[in-house]
Design an enzyme around this catalytic site. Structure first.
Site, PDB file in Angstrom:
ATOM      1  N   GLU A 236       0.878  -1.166   0.292  1.00 15.14           N
ATOM      2  CA  GLU A 236      -0.087   0.050  -0.126  1.00 15.14           C
ATOM      3  C   GLU A 236       0.818   1.661  -0.052  1.00 15.14           C
ATOM      4  O   GLU A 236       1.780   1.301   0.825  1.00 15.14           O
ATOM      5  CB  GLU A 236      -0.854  -0.212   1.051  1.00 15.14           C
ATOM      6  CG  GLU A 236      -1.668  -1.225   1.542  1.00 15.14           C
ATOM      7  CD  GLU A 236      -3.331  -1.223   0.100  1.00 15.14           C
ATOM      8  OE1 GLU A 236      -2.479  -0.188  -0.353  1.00 15.14           O
ATOM      9  OE2 GLU A 236      -3.877  -2.369   0.285  1.00 15.14           O
TER      10      GLU A 236
ATOM     11  N   CYS B 221      -8.356  -2.149   8.389  1.00 11.89           N
ATOM     12  CA  CYS B 221      -6.803  -2.182   7.815  1.00 11.89           C
ATOM     13  C   CYS B 221      -6.052  -0.379   7.737  1.00 11.89           C
ATOM     14  O   CYS B 221      -4.829  -0.151   8.311  1.00 11.89           O
ATOM     15  CB  CYS B 221      -6.094  -2.939   6.753  1.00 11.89           C
ATOM     16  SG  CYS B 221      -6.839  -4.865   6.473  1.00 11.89           S
TER      17      CYS B 221
ATOM     18  N   HIS C 233      -1.549  -5.986   1.764  1.00 10.74           N
ATOM     19  CA  HIS C 233      -2.625  -7.224   1.957  1.00 10.74           C
ATOM     20  C   HIS C 233      -1.999  -8.514   1.402  1.00 10.74           C
ATOM     21  O   HIS C 233      -1.658  -8.825   0.168  1.00 10.74           O
ATOM     22  CB  HIS C 233      -4.001  -6.643   1.337  1.00 10.74           C
ATOM     23  CG  HIS C 233      -4.171  -5.954   2.250  1.00 10.74           C
ATOM     24  ND1 HIS C 233      -4.731  -3.797   1.509  1.00 10.74           N
ATOM     25  CD2 HIS C 233      -5.331  -5.975   2.887  1.00 10.74           C
ATOM     26  CE1 HIS C 233      -5.703  -3.615   2.591  1.00 10.74           C
ATOM     27  NE2 HIS C 233      -6.045  -4.027   3.296  1.00 10.74           N
TER      28      HIS C 233
END
Length: 217
Positions: A78, A143, A172
């Protein structure tokens, strides 16, 4: 050097969480750095608090938070965490909370970028034979709240006794084939074996440790 890797407890009626399985499969030492682990509750607020408490306890150089993305085909590294929490009422956290368009920290920056070398992390996972890609957002669920809390901690100021990592990021991992077989992940959604996810996470940690050593050299 110390690395803290976090994962989540099961959520949404699942028996397990793919991120916890992958993190538990990591070796105790990666690239010469000691690996510490923490499992976070899938609850807004409590998850970020638990992550920061683990940082204060372990005092790591690098924090890599991990979560599960059902139906993904590979690791997602991310780039950005948003100062926003929002989830449909039929998809609450494990505490039954379903915030709608709510800032995580009122008055704080609207977004924060990961401080791990995200492109290097993706390349390292791919070089290890693990499907991986860059993702532009960690979403708006728990998250994202953990990633945002870790990055905000880095900006300071620090309270007495608090710690901040030199690098922080979020990955993830896909759901497992066993989850898909049990019907939690309905076919034909993709999944990934835990050993493969763990290999990818190990490569990501290696990339982070290497980059930090270069900075400190």
């Amino acid at each position: 050097m110390r690395v803290l890797v976090t994962a989540f407890e099961p959520f949404g009626g699942q028996e397990e969480n793919a991120s916890r399985l992958a993190v538990e499969a990591l070796p105790a030492t990666v690239a010469g750095a000691a690996v510490e682990r923490a499992v976070l509750p899938c609850v807004f607020g409590a998850a970020a608090e638990a992550a920061l408490a683990a940082v204060d306890s372990v005092r790591p150089d690098v924090v890599l938070a991990c979560g599960e993305h059902r139906g993904a085909a590979g690791l997602a590294v991310e780039r950005v965490a948003l100062n926003l929490a929002s989830t449909p009422s039929d998809h609450p956290d494990n505490g039954g909370t379903a915030p709608e368009e709510r800032p995580l920290v009122p008055g704080a920056p609207g977004s924060l970028c990961a401080t791990v070398p995200v492109a290097d992390c993706v390349r390292a996972a791919q070089a290890a034979g693990v499907p991986a890609h860059l993702s532009c957002s960690a979403g708006l669920y728990v998250c994202n709240s953990v990633m945002y809390a870790l990055l905000l901690r880095q900006r300071g100021p620090l309270a007495p006794g608090a710690a901040a990592p030199a690098m922080a990021g979020f990955v993830h991992v896909p759901g497992t084939p066993a989850q898909a077989t049990r019907g939690i992940l309905a076919e034909p959604l993709p999944s990934m074996d835990t050993a493969l996810s763990a290999r990818g996470l190990e490569a990501v940690v290696t990339a982070c440790v290497g980059a930090l050593r270069q900075v400190r050299a």
